[in-house]
Design an enzyme around this catalytic site. Sequence first.
Site, PDB file in Angstrom:
ATOM      1  N   ARG A  27      -7.895  -4.016  -3.470  1.00  0.00           N
ATOM      2  CA  ARG A  27      -7.325  -2.888  -4.212  1.00  0.00           C
ATOM      3  C   ARG A  27      -8.225  -2.564  -5.413  1.00  0.00           C
ATOM      4  NH1 ARG A  27      -2.387  -2.548  -1.839  1.00  0.00           N
ATOM      5  NH2 ARG A  27      -1.644  -4.505  -0.925  1.00  0.00           N
ATOM      6  N   CYS A  59       0.826  -1.212   0.000  1.00  0.00           N
ATOM      7  CA  CYS A  59       0.000   0.000   0.000  1.00  0.00           C
ATOM      8  C   CYS A  59       0.856   1.256   0.000  1.00  0.00           C
ATOM      9  CB  CYS A  59      -0.927   0.011   1.213  1.00  0.00           C
ATOM     10  SG  CYS A  59      -2.093  -1.356   1.256  1.00  0.00           S
TER      11      CYS A  59
END
Length: 209
Positions: A121, A44
């Site tokens: 995601r 991330c």
Amino acid sequence: MPRIGDIAPDFDAVTTTGNLKFSEYNKGSWVVFFSHPADFTPVCTTEMSGFALEKDFFAEHNTKLIGLSIDSIHSHIAWVNAVHEKTGILFDFPIIADISMEVSKLYGMLQPGESETAAVRAVFIMDPEGKVRLIMYYPLNVGRNMDEIKRSLLALQTSDEHKVAMPLNWQPGDKVIVGAPKTIEALAARKADKELEQIDWYLAKKTIG
């Protein structure tokens, strides 16, 4: 969960840049809305840094960024600060603190088969009218491809401006596909057009300036 062609579901949210109403944020500009599983995680951090480093590209193409994860606002601020101190990269776009999971569920970002507590995601691209134009999903352990996100945005914008379609692996500057003729007259006009690369009567390409 919204689908391509739907008006993006509206919501109010607490973000790292203050409270916002999504429809107001989206109004008049393209938006790339993306989720990440958690703050202070390696993949991330690379992704959010990638978006931050491309902020000038997105601004030049009338596009705003907005992120989300199922973390508190304090976690977001601490993460933004830590990354900035360690790398010099500042996540200055809004990041939604979706601790209640309301927005994640609204956009189908929470998928129990992958995780019940972390958003996958997801990437949603909305046009200036608030319509969902593209959706991408990646699992928790695979980072996104920034070049593909940028390419997709430019393809959508080019298609809208010139009323064309994009072939496989299209890149800015490549030829685009023009719509197939729907009348005999239009077919004759196409055959006479020397500027087209004509593969068949229904498949023709052209260069746009």
